[in-house]
Scaffold this motif. Structure first.
Motif, PDB file in Angstrom:
ATOM      1  N   TYR A 117      17.725  -5.260  10.081  1.00 48.77           N
ATOM      2  CA  TYR A 117      16.556  -6.016   9.644  1.00 48.77           C
ATOM      3  C   TYR A 117      15.264  -5.271   9.958  1.00 48.77           C
ATOM      4  CZ  TYR A 117      13.116  -9.792   9.421  1.00 48.77           C
ATOM      5  OH  TYR A 117      12.017 -10.554   9.138  1.00 48.77           O
ATOM      6  N   ASP A 118      15.207  -4.674  11.171  1.00 49.27           N
ATOM      7  CA  ASP A 118      14.013  -3.909  11.554  1.00 49.27           C
ATOM      8  C   ASP A 118      13.812  -2.708  10.636  1.00 49.27           C
ATOM      9  OD1 ASP A 118      13.557  -5.671  13.585  1.00 49.27           O
ATOM     10  OD2 ASP A 118      14.556  -4.443  15.114  1.00 49.27           O
ATOM     11  N   GLU A 119      14.934  -2.021  10.291  1.00 52.93           N
ATOM     12  CA  GLU A 119      14.813  -0.870   9.397  1.00 52.93           C
ATOM     13  C   GLU A 119      14.307  -1.297   8.025  1.00 52.93           C
ATOM     14  OE1 GLU A 119      18.626   0.897   9.331  1.00 52.93           O
ATOM     15  OE2 GLU A 119      18.534   1.647  11.408  1.00 52.93           O
ATOM     16  N   LEU A 120      14.840  -2.413   7.518  1.00 53.33           N
ATOM     17  CA  LEU A 120      14.368  -2.903   6.219  1.00 53.33           C
ATOM     18  C   LEU A 120      12.902  -3.297   6.273  1.00 53.33           C
ATOM     19  CD1 LEU A 120      17.450  -5.072   5.127  1.00 53.33           C
ATOM     20  CD2 LEU A 120      16.762  -2.831   4.247  1.00 53.33           C
ATOM     21  N   GLN A 121      12.486  -3.864   7.406  1.00 60.32           N
ATOM     22  CA  GLN A 121      11.086  -4.215   7.557  1.00 60.32           C
ATOM     23  C   GLN A 121      10.203  -2.963   7.508  1.00 60.32           C
ATOM     24  OE1 GLN A 121      10.804  -7.482   6.836  1.00 60.32           O
ATOM     25  NE2 GLN A 121       9.486  -7.849   8.592  1.00 60.32           N
ATOM     26  N   ASP A 122      10.642  -1.873   8.209  1.00 56.92           N
ATOM     27  CA  ASP A 122       9.869  -0.635   8.199  1.00 56.92           C
ATOM     28  C   ASP A 122       9.775  -0.052   6.801  1.00 56.92           C
ATOM     29  OD1 ASP A 122       9.563  -0.921  10.895  1.00 56.92           O
ATOM     30  OD2 ASP A 122      11.223   0.415  11.424  1.00 56.92           O
ATOM     31  N   LYS A 123      10.920  -0.056   6.084  1.00 55.62           N
ATOM     32  CA  LYS A 123      10.909   0.474   4.725  1.00 55.62           C
ATOM     33  C   LYS A 123      10.048  -0.383   3.813  1.00 55.62           C
ATOM     34  CE  LYS A 123      15.430   2.739   5.014  1.00 55.62           C
ATOM     35  NZ  LYS A 123      16.799   2.789   4.472  1.00 55.62           N
ATOM     36  N   SER A 124      10.053  -1.680   4.053  1.00 57.09           N
ATOM     37  CA  SER A 124       9.218  -2.563   3.239  1.00 57.09           C
ATOM     38  C   SER A 124       7.741  -2.261   3.452  1.00 57.09           C
ATOM     39  CB  SER A 124       9.515  -4.015   3.597  1.00 57.09           C
ATOM     40  OG  SER A 124       8.677  -4.901   2.891  1.00 57.09           O
ATOM     41  N   VAL A 125       7.366  -1.979   4.701  1.00 57.09           N
ATOM     42  CA  VAL A 125       5.967  -1.615   4.982  1.00 57.09           C
ATOM     43  C   VAL A 125       5.596  -0.314   4.279  1.00 57.09           C
ATOM     44  CG1 VAL A 125       4.375  -0.959   6.809  1.00 57.09           C
ATOM     45  CG2 VAL A 125       5.946  -2.865   7.174  1.00 57.09           C
ATOM     46  N   ALA A 150       6.990   0.944   1.592  1.00 63.97           N
ATOM     47  CA  ALA A 150       6.933   0.709   0.155  1.00 63.97           C
ATOM     48  C   ALA A 150       5.621   0.051  -0.243  1.00 63.97           C
ATOM     49  CB  ALA A 150       8.125  -0.152  -0.276  1.00 63.97           C
ATOM     50  N   ARG A 151       5.178  -0.925   0.570  1.00 66.50           N
ATOM     51  CA  ARG A 151       3.906  -1.583   0.248  1.00 66.50           C
ATOM     52  C   ARG A 151       2.738  -0.600   0.341  1.00 66.50           C
ATOM     53  NH1 ARG A 151       6.208  -6.016   3.161  1.00 66.50           N
ATOM     54  NH2 ARG A 151       5.121  -5.387   5.067  1.00 66.50           N
ATOM     55  N   ALA A 152       2.788   0.308   1.327  1.00 67.57           N
ATOM     56  CA  ALA A 152       1.718   1.301   1.466  1.00 67.57           C
ATOM     57  C   ALA A 152       1.696   2.242   0.267  1.00 67.57           C
ATOM     58  CB  ALA A 152       1.899   2.091   2.762  1.00 67.57           C
ATOM     59  N   LEU A 153       2.902   2.655  -0.219  1.00 64.63           N
ATOM     60  CA  LEU A 153       2.970   3.549  -1.366  1.00 64.63           C
ATOM     61  C   LEU A 153       2.456   2.862  -2.619  1.00 64.63           C
ATOM     62  CD1 LEU A 153       3.847   6.214  -2.616  1.00 64.63           C
ATOM     63  CD2 LEU A 153       6.159   5.282  -2.845  1.00 64.63           C
ATOM     64  N   ILE A 154       2.855   1.591  -2.810  1.00 66.77           N
ATOM     65  CA  ILE A 154       2.373   0.846  -3.983  1.00 66.77           C
ATOM     66  C   ILE A 154       0.855   0.708  -3.949  1.00 66.77           C
ATOM     67  CG2 ILE A 154       2.405  -1.432  -5.078  1.00 66.77           C
ATOM     68  CD1 ILE A 154       5.342  -1.653  -4.219  1.00 66.77           C
ATOM     69  N   LYS A 155       0.313   0.456  -2.755  1.00 64.18           N
ATOM     70  CA  LYS A 155      -1.131   0.315  -2.630  1.00 64.18           C
ATOM     71  C   LYS A 155      -1.841   1.627  -2.985  1.00 64.18           C
ATOM     72  CE  LYS A 155      -4.729  -0.955   0.682  1.00 64.18           C
ATOM     73  NZ  LYS A 155      -5.022  -1.365   2.069  1.00 64.18           N
ATOM     74  N   LYS A 156      -1.250   2.758  -2.513  1.00 61.48           N
ATOM     75  CA  LYS A 156      -1.851   4.064  -2.790  1.00 61.48           C
ATOM     76  C   LYS A 156      -1.826   4.359  -4.281  1.00 61.48           C
ATOM     77  CE  LYS A 156      -1.405   8.958  -1.643  1.00 61.48           C
ATOM     78  NZ  LYS A 156      -0.626   9.965  -0.874  1.00 61.48           N
ATOM     79  N   LEU A 157      -0.658   4.108  -4.938  1.00 54.73           N
ATOM     80  CA  LEU A 157      -0.555   4.349  -6.373  1.00 54.73           C
ATOM     81  C   LEU A 157      -1.494   3.445  -7.168  1.00 54.73           C
ATOM     82  CD1 LEU A 157       3.318   4.740  -6.700  1.00 54.73           C
ATOM     83  CD2 LEU A 157       1.597   6.546  -6.756  1.00 54.73           C
ATOM     84  N   THR A 158      -1.651   2.221  -6.704  1.00 54.84           N
ATOM     85  CA  THR A 158      -2.563   1.303  -7.393  1.00 54.84           C
ATOM     86  C   THR A 158      -4.000   1.806  -7.316  1.00 54.84           C
ATOM     87  OG1 THR A 158      -1.107  -0.560  -6.879  1.00 54.84           O
ATOM     88  CG2 THR A 158      -3.365  -1.083  -7.517  1.00 54.84           C
ATOM     89  N   GLU A 159      -4.398   2.288  -6.118  1.00 54.17           N
ATOM     90  CA  GLU A 159      -5.747   2.834  -5.976  1.00 54.17           C
ATOM     91  C   GLU A 159      -5.956   4.052  -6.868  1.00 54.17           C
ATOM     92  OE1 GLU A 159      -6.113   3.589  -1.858  1.00 54.17           O
ATOM     93  OE2 GLU A 159      -6.447   1.492  -1.287  1.00 54.17           O
ATOM     94  N   GLU A 160      -4.941   4.937  -6.938  1.00 56.10           N
ATOM     95  CA  GLU A 160      -5.062   6.109  -7.796  1.00 56.10           C
ATOM     96  C   GLU A 160      -5.153   5.712  -9.263  1.00 56.10           C
ATOM     97  OE1 GLU A 160      -1.804   8.622  -6.905  1.00 56.10           O
ATOM     98  OE2 GLU A 160      -2.587   9.271  -4.958  1.00 56.10           O
ATOM     99  N   LYS A 161      -4.370   4.674  -9.638  1.00 58.50           N
ATOM    100  CA  LYS A 161      -4.445   4.205 -11.018  1.00 58.50           C
ATOM    101  C   LYS A 161      -5.823   3.650 -11.341  1.00 58.50           C
ATOM    102  CE  LYS A 161      -2.223   1.039 -14.252  1.00 58.50           C
ATOM    103  NZ  LYS A 161      -1.161   0.021 -14.413  1.00 58.50           N
ATOM    104  N   ASN A 162      -6.372   2.873 -10.398  1.00 57.15           N
ATOM    105  CA  ASN A 162      -7.714   2.329 -10.615  1.00 57.15           C
ATOM    106  C   ASN A 162      -8.748   3.441 -10.725  1.00 57.15           C
ATOM    107  OD1 ASN A 162      -6.721  -0.287 -10.537  1.00 57.15           O
ATOM    108  ND2 ASN A 162      -7.069  -0.520  -8.332  1.00 57.15           N
ATOM    109  N   ASN A 163      -8.602   4.462  -9.877  1.00 58.58           N
ATOM    110  CA  ASN A 163      -9.527   5.599  -9.968  1.00 58.58           C
ATOM    111  C   ASN A 163      -9.406   6.297 -11.311  1.00 58.58           C
ATOM    112  OD1 ASN A 163     -10.493   5.145  -7.384  1.00 58.58           O
ATOM    113  ND2 ASN A 163      -8.977   6.499  -6.412  1.00 58.58           N
TER     114      ASN A 163
END
Length: 238
Positions: free
Chosen positions: A167-175, A177-190
């Motif tokens: 569960y802890d590993e999945l939580q880390d991977k989820s964090v 993944a959310r950071a990567l999605i946020k980064k890609l979203t910012e790049e898309k907006n730029n």
């Protein structure tokens, strides 16, 4: 159980789980089978060793009474755990309304013509209950009790730990993944902002080109090409 005419007595053997230097108690239940008041008296061959409460009393018609017999703490165990002590319970009909304070020794005197019912009780020593073993049967030396499966099929300790780690590993991977999605979203907006800026510049160039005789057409083609390259690069990353 004694089945006398006046009282039913349960049990007929006083069983004490014998332990050295410890007071031990057991109980008797007296049940009045008649529609009359019945007085009782408890005697023992070893009065210093036992305490009986109450040792005399009255059982009301069709009712019951509990008697507690307590053996005093013993310093030595008897040979072969045998006990020769005995109790005698006497009972007799009395007048209605009689209370324990009204009971006298004369009531249980057969020579006075009283009909006295008697029941002898034995004393038996039994082994005290053994505490449960701290080590479960079938366990191996050095093995952790957390690693065994319980008899009722519940998840044991090691499985719980494994699930927790997963569960802890999945939580880390989820964090992540959310950071990567946020980064890609910012790049898309730029990229969209850059695209809008290029469109505005293109529109401005078109307006200026309309005033000239088309000498700016080559620059427009270059700007459109750059715009396509930039949009293609950022759309591929998203």
């Amino acid at each position: 159980m004694s089945t006398g005419e006046l009282l039913d007595i349960e049990p007929l053997e006083l069983k004490f789980p014998f332990e050295l230097k410890k007071q031990i108690s057991c109980s008797l239940q007296l049940s009045n089978k008649t529609d009359s008041y019945v007085a009782f008296k408890v005697k023992t061959t070893n009065p210093k060793k036992y305490c009986v409460r109450p040792n005399t009393g009255v059982v009301l018609p069709r009712s019951t009474c509990d008697v507690i017999v307590t053996m005093q703490a013993q310093k030595e165990a008897p040979a072969d755990m045998q006990c020769k002590d005995k109790f005698l319970l006497q009972s007799v009909k009395v007048n209605d309304g009689t209370t324990a304070k009204d009971i006298t020794a004369e009531m249980f005197n057969k020579e006075s013509g009283n009909v006295v019912e008697e029941c002898k009780l034995r004393v038996v020593y039994v082994a005290p209950p053994q505490p449960p073993s701290p080590v479960p049967e079938g366990s191996e030396e050095g093995s952790s009790p957390r690693g065994s499966v319980s008899d009722n099929g519940n998840i044991n300790g090691s499985e719980v730990a494994s699930v927790t780690r997963l569960y802890d590993e999945l939580q880390d991977k989820s964090v992540e993944a959310r950071a990567l999605i946020k980064k890609l979203t910012e790049e898309k907006n730029n990229a969209l902002q850059q695209s809008n800026k290029l469109r505005q510049e293109l529109e401005l160039l078109r307006r200026e080109g309309s005033k000239s005789q088309g000498g700016i057409s080559f620059m427009i083609v270059v700007v459109i090409g750059l715009l396509g390259i930039i949009l293609g690069y950022f759309m591929k990353k998203t």
